[in-house]
Write a protein that holds these residues in place. Structure first.
Motif, mmCIF file in Angstrom:
data_model
loop_
_atom_site.group_PDB
_atom_site.id
_atom_site.type_symbol
_atom_site.label_atom_id
_atom_site.label_comp_id
_atom_site.label_asym_id
_atom_site.label_seq_id
_atom_site.Cartn_x
_atom_site.Cartn_y
_atom_site.Cartn_z
ATOM 1 N N THR A 45 0.830 -1.201 0.000
ATOM 2 C CA THR A 45 0.000 0.000 0.000
ATOM 3 C C THR A 45 0.863 1.249 0.000
ATOM 4 O O THR A 45 0.545 2.242 -0.655
ATOM 5 N N LEU A 46 1.979 1.212 0.716
ATOM 6 C CA LEU A 46 2.895 2.353 0.725
ATOM 7 C C LEU A 46 3.415 2.621 -0.686
ATOM 8 O O LEU A 46 3.549 3.777 -1.100
ATOM 9 N N LEU A 47 3.663 1.555 -1.438
ATOM 10 C CA LEU A 47 4.078 1.711 -2.827
ATOM 11 C C LEU A 47 2.971 2.349 -3.655
ATOM 12 O O LEU A 47 3.231 3.224 -4.484
ATOM 13 N N GLU A 48 1.721 1.952 -3.414
ATOM 14 C CA GLU A 48 0.585 2.578 -4.101
ATOM 15 C C GLU A 48 0.506 4.065 -3.771
ATOM 16 O O GLU A 48 0.269 4.889 -4.657
ATOM 17 N N VAL A 49 0.704 4.402 -2.502
ATOM 18 C CA VAL A 49 0.679 5.809 -2.075
ATOM 19 C C VAL A 49 1.761 6.582 -2.820
ATOM 20 O O VAL A 49 1.518 7.681 -3.341
ATOM 21 N N ALA A 50 2.961 6.023 -2.878
ATOM 22 C CA ALA A 50 4.064 6.672 -3.582
ATOM 23 C C ALA A 50 3.722 6.893 -5.048
ATOM 24 O O ALA A 50 3.983 7.975 -5.603
ATOM 25 N N ASN A 51 3.125 5.902 -5.676
ATOM 26 C CA ASN A 51 2.760 6.028 -7.090
ATOM 27 C C ASN A 51 1.693 7.093 -7.305
ATOM 28 O O ASN A 51 1.791 7.893 -8.237
ATOM 29 N N VAL A 52 0.688 7.130 -6.430
ATOM 30 C CA VAL A 52 -0.389 8.118 -6.546
ATOM 31 C C VAL A 52 0.164 9.533 -6.352
ATOM 32 O O VAL A 52 -0.219 10.463 -7.055
ATOM 33 N N LEU A 53 1.098 9.679 -5.398
ATOM 34 C CA LEU A 53 1.684 10.998 -5.128
ATOM 35 C C LEU A 53 2.856 11.317 -6.051
ATOM 36 O O LEU A 53 3.406 12.414 -5.986
ATOM 37 N N ASP A 54 3.246 10.345 -6.877
ATOM 38 C CA ASP A 54 4.356 10.506 -7.813
ATOM 39 C C ASP A 54 5.657 10.892 -7.099
ATOM 40 O O ASP A 54 6.325 11.859 -7.444
ATOM 41 N N VAL A 55 5.962 10.122 -6.038
ATOM 42 C CA VAL A 55 7.198 10.326 -5.286
ATOM 43 C C VAL A 55 7.899 8.989 -5.112
ATOM 44 O O VAL A 55 7.290 7.928 -5.258
ATOM 45 N N ASP A 56 9.182 9.052 -4.789
ATOM 46 C CA ASP A 56 9.937 7.845 -4.453
ATOM 47 C C ASP A 56 9.406 7.329 -3.118
ATOM 48 O O ASP A 56 9.167 8.118 -2.196
ATOM 49 N N GLU A 59 10.637 8.689 0.184
ATOM 50 C CA GLU A 59 10.192 9.985 0.687
ATOM 51 C C GLU A 59 9.066 9.847 1.704
ATOM 52 O O GLU A 59 8.785 10.774 2.453
ATOM 53 N N LEU A 60 8.404 8.697 1.713
ATOM 54 C CA LEU A 60 7.278 8.478 2.607
ATOM 55 C C LEU A 60 7.698 7.907 3.960
ATOM 56 O O LEU A 60 6.869 7.728 4.841
ATOM 57 N N LEU A 61 8.972 7.606 4.124
ATOM 58 C CA LEU A 61 9.466 7.007 5.350
ATOM 59 C C LEU A 61 10.440 7.941 6.069
ATOM 60 O O LEU A 61 11.171 8.691 5.423
#
Length: 65
Positions: A45-56, A59-61
């Motif tokens: 899901t974190l990968l999905e979040v990254a894809n939706v926000l268009d970030v690496d 950056e989410l951690l």
């Protein structure tokens, strides 16, 4: 303990929890729990979040060093 930076990255991108919830098909309360670090999304899901926000995903951690 803060583990993820979802709230920060959303703010940096001018997006709201509601928008992310709609994009991911999740409830707003789930997104809120992630943003307050009360619960954590799975890695998938974190990968999905990254894809939706268009970030690496990194950056989410929070950095460990």
């Amino acid at each position: 303990m803060s583990i993820n930076r979802i709230k920060v990255v959303l703010a940096e991108n001018g997006k709201k929890n509601k928008w992310l919830a709609q994009e991911l098909g999740k409830s707003e309360s789930t997104i809120s729990n992630w943003c307050t670090n009360e619960s954590q999304p799975s890695l998938e899901t974190l990968l999905e979040v990254a894809n939706v926000l268009d970030v690496d995903i990194r950056e989410l951690l929070m950095p460990t060093k």
